[in-house]
Design an enzyme around this catalytic site. Sequence first.
Site, PDB file in Angstrom:
ATOM      1  N   GLY B  36       0.797  -1.221   0.000  1.00  0.00           N
ATOM      2  CA  GLY B  36       0.000   0.000   0.000  1.00  0.00           C
ATOM      3  C   GLY B  36       0.830   1.272   0.000  1.00  0.00           C
ATOM      4  N   CYS B 245     -27.573  -9.262 -16.035  1.00  0.00           N
ATOM      5  CA  CYS B 245     -27.075  -8.900 -17.365  1.00  0.00           C
ATOM      6  C   CYS B 245     -28.106  -9.310 -18.419  1.00  0.00           C
ATOM      7  CB  CYS B 245     -25.746  -9.609 -17.634  1.00  0.00           C
ATOM      8  SG  CYS B 245     -25.205  -9.460 -19.360  1.00  0.00           S
ATOM      9  N   CYS B 248     -26.309 -12.287 -20.657  1.00  0.00           N
ATOM     10  CA  CYS B 248     -25.942 -13.606 -20.126  1.00  0.00           C
ATOM     11  C   CYS B 248     -26.647 -13.909 -18.822  1.00  0.00           C
ATOM     12  CB  CYS B 248     -24.433 -13.717 -19.949  1.00  0.00           C
ATOM     13  SG  CYS B 248     -23.835 -12.871 -18.472  1.00  0.00           S
ATOM     14  N   CYS B 270     -23.114  -6.990 -18.891  1.00  0.00           N
ATOM     15  CA  CYS B 270     -21.856  -7.179 -18.170  1.00  0.00           C
ATOM     16  C   CYS B 270     -20.813  -6.186 -18.658  1.00  0.00           C
ATOM     17  CB  CYS B 270     -21.286  -8.568 -18.443  1.00  0.00           C
ATOM     18  SG  CYS B 270     -22.062  -9.885 -17.530  1.00  0.00           S
ATOM     19  N   CYS B 276     -18.951 -12.420 -19.758  1.00  0.00           N
ATOM     20  CA  CYS B 276     -20.256 -12.467 -20.403  1.00  0.00           C
ATOM     21  C   CYS B 276     -20.253 -13.482 -21.561  1.00  0.00           C
ATOM     22  CB  CYS B 276     -20.611 -11.079 -20.919  1.00  0.00           C
ATOM     23  SG  CYS B 276     -22.344 -10.864 -21.363  1.00  0.00           S
TER      24      CYS B 276
END
Lengths: 258, 326, 370
Positions: B36, B245, B248, B270, B276
């Site tokens: 970080g 979605c 899909c 998606c 997808c």
Amino acid sequence: MTDEPLLRVSALSKFYGSRVGCDNVSFDLWPGEVLAVVGESGSGKTTLLNCLSTRLLPSSGTASYRMRDGQFRELYRMSEAERRFLMRTDWGFVHQNPADGLRMTVSAGANVGERLMAVGDRHYGKIRATAVDWLSRVEIDEDRIDDEPRAFSGGMRQRLQIARNLVTGPRLVFMDEPTGGLDVSVQARLLDLLRGLVTDLGLAAIVVTHDLAVARLLSQRMMVMKDGRVVESGLTDRVLDDPRAPYTQLLVSSILQV
Amino acid sequence: MTAQPKDIATYNFAYLDEQTKRMIRRAILKGIAIPGYQVPFASREMPMPYGWGTGGVQVTASIIGPGDVLKVIDQGADDTTNAVSIRAFFKKVANVAVTTDTASATIIQTRHRIPEHPLTAGQVLVYQVPIPEPLRFLEPRETETRKMHALEEYGLMHVKLYEDIAKHGRIATTYAYPVKVEGRYVMDPSPTPKFDNPKMHRSPALQLFGAGREKRIYAVPPFTEVVSLDFEDHPFEVQTFDQPCALCAAENVYLDEVILDDHGGHMFVCSDTDHCEKRRNAPTSPLWGGRAEGAGGGLDQSTPHSTPTPALRADPPHKGEGKEKQ
Amino acid sequence: MYVAVKGGEAAIANAHSLLADRRRGDRSVPALRLDQIVEQLALGVDRVMSEGSLYDRELAALAIAQARGDLIEAIFLVRAYRTTLPRFGYTKPIDTDNMLVERRVSATYKDLPGGQLLGPTFDYTHRLLDPELAAGGDVAEPLQRETEAQAMPRVSAILAREGLIEPDGEMPQDHIPGDITREPLEFPMARDIRLQALSRGDEGFLLALGYSTQRGYARNHPFVGEIRIGEVELELDVPELPFAVPLGTVRVTECQMVNQFKGSAKAPPQFTRGYGLVFGQSERKAMAMALCDRALRATELGEDVTAAAQDEEFVISHSDNVQATGFVEHLKLPHYVDFQAELDLVRRMRAEYDARENPVKAEEKREAAE
């Protein structure tokens, strides 16, 4: 309660090149005690305050602070991290100009809550409740909590700055001309409030002021400074009623005559 | 005096010279050692503009080898122009294998998304980062923000979240949502939607972040704690979508809104194109063969649908056929 | 029916071939040759070399041609090439005292050793469009005369003899000059690093900042001590050899600003310096750089920092036009995902707002939707 001071200052000096900021200042400050430092501008009182609050490093001398665990720590040997932590937990600093001590673009609630969040409070509701409580203690209406200090009057800003400093229950507060720049009537109200808070919370404070009336109202003890040196110190009432140093006599007589 | 451009413009494997790569690898190693923490590095000019992924490209160029398989996504999609361009760049300068398949990629360079398919140990996710400093918009000075990180002074970050709740009743940060890494550094996850934040937490993959213009590299090693900042009584939560979605039927994935016409018609699909496509083509998909009318046919319908979803045609979209948004 | 966007690769290739076509333009017009650009658009070439930080006229010309005359794009091309080049070493500091001067003017002395040399300047030309140039007429050879080689001391050295101007900045004994192309920038920075950044900084940006100092935003009372343009020799120390190896010459523009200074807690009253040095011929850039350099020395000289031009983080972080153009133009890239997140939030907040402001209507709406 305790038989040890909160702060021990010994032979503190600050020079700017060849110019004297403050010279060889020593004193002890006891828990719950309010010390006023008075003098004209240029007398070194603000330099002294900045050294004590570690905003400025002195040229020589020491200052030791008794931490919450009872141990004395030499302020100028602490790391910056430790000093900053002290600054936002056990200490407060009230600036003459509230804009220097507030975040002017965040709400009053966040201004009060910042120190709590800085030390790890993570409950919004509790932070807000504490902020509400503190706003009421400094006589700011609860419904102003989401307003920015920009929309506040000078007196309100100063009271908000005080709340922001006191929210973490500090033991020592530094104040630099806390009533400077305010109207006389507003000053009186603020002084009343400060006196009440200091007594209620048992705060120790070092108040820098050029106004002997402020010293008289707030402090138990006072130091008179001139050209960087302490010319007289003692109980406030004694110094003001029976000044011994010629400079103090002049100061007292000139001001009280007005 | 006449220049022969062809003679002069020759480039090393993966564009960067080896000295530069070594310098960047050192920065990456330091970043991994201090999760970080933003490591300054001597970012180079790249043959694409600053702000267009130069940090990610430098990281990728420094870690890629001839055996790697590279996937590049932008907004979750393999076929957005900038993703296509960066993929083509590495194909050209490093001659590596490229893929759109999340699972078979060894390095995935991304802008703004983390793939839906869970990443595995050994994979490296390289983020393109525009502004690495999570405190930047609270404090514009680099000298000051570095000090704040060093002293772990993050109160200001919560002040911002507090203000959000006070003003909007909720934390109004939707992307680039700040996280705390391994209990120490507050980090900007790059402008991914906060939906993706939980995927960073204890991910088995190595996550590397490159900010070229701002000259910073940082890292989240595998299995590292990544916690989104929040309040106990206003816990971090991800976006949810009211519908699956439309192509899909996937749920609990991040969706893009697609405008269908100029009468307010729109649908949600998606954002992760690979995910997808895989779902639509998988023999196990309930959509395989006879595609159900309406969305989510056969799938878990626990999420209530509050708006109608456009009906789907049975014929699958052809690669290369589609166009700009219609 | 909706089909997911595909075919980015083909679209990009097509766009690029269209770009190549537009770059070439009308095929009946002869294509520009690089030597034409080098010879006839020399100041554009100089700017690309200077801000591209690579002294190579042919490459700069190639970049200008490839960029269709967009100089920032050309600078970018040059930078992206130079960054991949191996570093053999660092030449010794150039000695502008020994410059083969083509132009040299001072605004502080009417006459001085070496004299004032106007050289090839736009100054005192009347800015009247010249139809003859459009007609492609012949240009006469310039006049030349032989002169003795004459020493041309720098104006700052003349002032320094009397102690009227601060010494040339000295770095600490163990200071190794930085290299902004090899090390990350860190603030605050030493003056050598700052000057490097200014030298490759955007001419327009520095010009505007320099101008702002003249208009009172951090006024620093400048005089042009001297501007000189000409060729200087480059020399490289090679460990195996007892002497420095000459590598050739480069053309540079140097500007020394002399700034009035009343003294402060940190420095005595004396003239102070602002310095500008760029590749090629660009007085405007060198002068703007010198103004900014002086403004950025505010902290060092104990002056109050009150204006943008004195703020090192502000100036240096925003002076690089390759960085700036990239980040500004990146806004063109897709941001669907982030925008979606914001859309969702705004919709929710609007719904709540409606419910609060107009409970009845919101209720109707919800019923209608169900």
